[in-house]
Design an enzyme around this catalytic site. Structure first.
Site, mmCIF file in Angstrom:
data_model
loop_
_atom_site.group_PDB
_atom_site.id
_atom_site.type_symbol
_atom_site.label_atom_id
_atom_site.label_comp_id
_atom_site.label_asym_id
_atom_site.label_seq_id
_atom_site.Cartn_x
_atom_site.Cartn_y
_atom_site.Cartn_z
ATOM 1 C CB SER B 150 -0.951 -0.059 1.207
ATOM 2 O OG SER B 150 -1.987 0.882 1.075
ATOM 3 C CG ASP B 226 -7.278 -3.118 -2.070
ATOM 4 O OD1 ASP B 226 -7.777 -2.235 -1.350
ATOM 5 O OD2 ASP B 226 -6.063 -3.386 -2.102
ATOM 6 C CG HIS B 258 -5.580 -2.609 1.203
ATOM 7 N ND1 HIS B 258 -4.972 -2.379 -0.007
ATOM 8 C CD2 HIS B 258 -4.943 -1.802 2.087
ATOM 9 C CE1 HIS B 258 -4.015 -1.472 0.142
ATOM 10 N NE2 HIS B 258 -3.967 -1.104 1.409
#
Lengths: 280, 280
Positions: B150, B226, B258
């Site tokens: 991320s 996600d 995610h």
């Protein structure tokens, strides 16, 4: 079929890691459990491993820290991790002691007040949870294994010994093998069962084996620098298994402690052990 | 050699998982990092993977949840996970926003007040941490890889692009690939760098690739469900890599979100990717 509520579900290694909640009849309160469903479960029932956690744990510790999902996906096992005690019973002081009350159900049925109403983790794990799991998920009731860590190692061994035929395979990480001979065990037995030590024996793995009970071959791993060794007493387990002919493989692991850094290091060996019995 | 303090060490998969603390010159405050030392490191320097975590993380999230130690032990990699920002800087409001300030250093060097004194995660990761790690542990400075998740995926890609030759391998889980085109990115760039958008470009992976920079072949995994997809923009990465000839393998993973349930599911692929470059 008991109604369950989905708290969360996440895809993991091709299967689904879930947290579920249901109203437990044995406990008289809502209970949570974690359950991993491997990809193979899409085609029908698969073996199911019940994992019993140690003091202070919820259903999450094992689920997050043990690295079990990868192996469950490889072998095709449902893996269930219940909570370690009732929560929010309203009993005064339930949260005061890390080794008694909340997070410390010791996989027994309390008989002493005020614990006896809700603290029924033995009946919960043996009589209720399998029905909930196997009624709601593709888990094969004829192929159950049980394992656990520390207090949950005590749970795994004692429940396998007392329920012949229920579990086809059993293993433990750093199990607490003789509650009657360690301080947190004695404290729990006294608090949950009262002073009559005769009633304590059915919650002491070594006493159960000494009494002639047997279970499938036990695999146990134990770290040599485990900070709780004086409460775990692997020598006693080894002695009584040898004396009574209970098959035991006890691996002393040099330099390992009591944590999930230890548990995850040997998780693959435990899955292989269970697979030999459940997926022969 | 920078002095480091051991916060904890635990044996894991035959190696040692540690948490360490040191006084960072770049940050001007103490910083923590997690470091796994595989068994192979007893015989001399081994390759080293730097893992950059996402928003809200400390050095612990990856360390506990990613299942990396088993793979690090298998491949013989040191694996380092720094914290994601300075802590307790005393800047008013530093803890108020989960995507800015504490836990959200964005792997950049802030130039705007009051962040510019301590928020220097780019220089920390590139100029200081490798020396601390490689001076104190058997990590081979000639065989470094970088990966992240991320915000840390942005970190891994952007630092690899801006420092040719520093990292021999690079990969990312659900990377934030264009800070200039997502809300938390714009918010961070504005807050840490000020309004001049020209200064933002060197913190935007897609802009860096568009400008002609290249890095080793990128492996990226991205879950299709996600919840942060609108901030991650994998299509933009794919387009700019295709346009500029930057090698990219982007795997869209059906049904994954995610979380670290996703990250751990594809960790083995990332280790194999890094091993191909670091242990050829």
């Amino acid at each position: 079929m008991t109604a369950i509520e989905t708290v969360s579900e996440n895809r993991c290694f091709g299967g689904v890691q879930g947290i579920y909640r249901h109203q437990s009849e044995e406990i008289g309160l809502p209970m949570r459990f974690a359950l991993y469903r491997p990809p193979q479960a899409e085609n029908g029932p698969v073996p199911v491993l019940y994992y019993l956690s140690g003091l202070t744990c919820t259903e999450e510790n094992f689920t997050i820290k043990a690295g079990a999902q990868r192996l469950a996906a490889e072998y095709g096992f449902v893996v269930v991790a219940p909570d370690t005690s009732p929560r929010e019973t309203g009993i005064p002081g339930e949260d005061d002691d890390w080794a008694f009350g909340t997070g410390a159900g010791f996989y027994l049925d309390a008989t002493a007040e005020p614990w006896s109403r809700h603290y029924r983790m033995e009946s919960y794990v043996v009589k209720e949870l399998p029905g909930v799991v196997e009624g709601n998920f593709p888990a094969d009731s004829a192929r159950r294994g049980v394992f656990g860590h520390s207090m949950g190692g005590h749970g795994a061994l004692s429940l396998a010994l007392k329920n012949p035929g229920m579990f086809r395979s059993v293993s433990a990480f750093a199990p607490m093998v003789s509650l009657m001979n360690c301080e947190p065990g004695v404290n729990a037995l006294k608090g949950y069962l009262g002073e009559d030590q005769e009633t304590w024996r059915r919650y002491d793995c070594c006493e159960l084996i000494a009494s002639g009970l047997t279970c499938p071959p036990i695999l146990a791993d134990q770290g040599t620098v485990d900070e709780f060794l004086p409460n775990l007493l692997p020598d006693r387990l080894e002695a009584v298994c040898a004396e009574k002919g209970q098959p035991l493989t006890l691996n002393m692991r040099e330099g390992y402690d009591h944590s999930y850094w230890f548990v995850q290091s040997f998780m693959a060996d435990h899955f292989a052990h269970h697979a030999a019995a459940l997926n022969p």
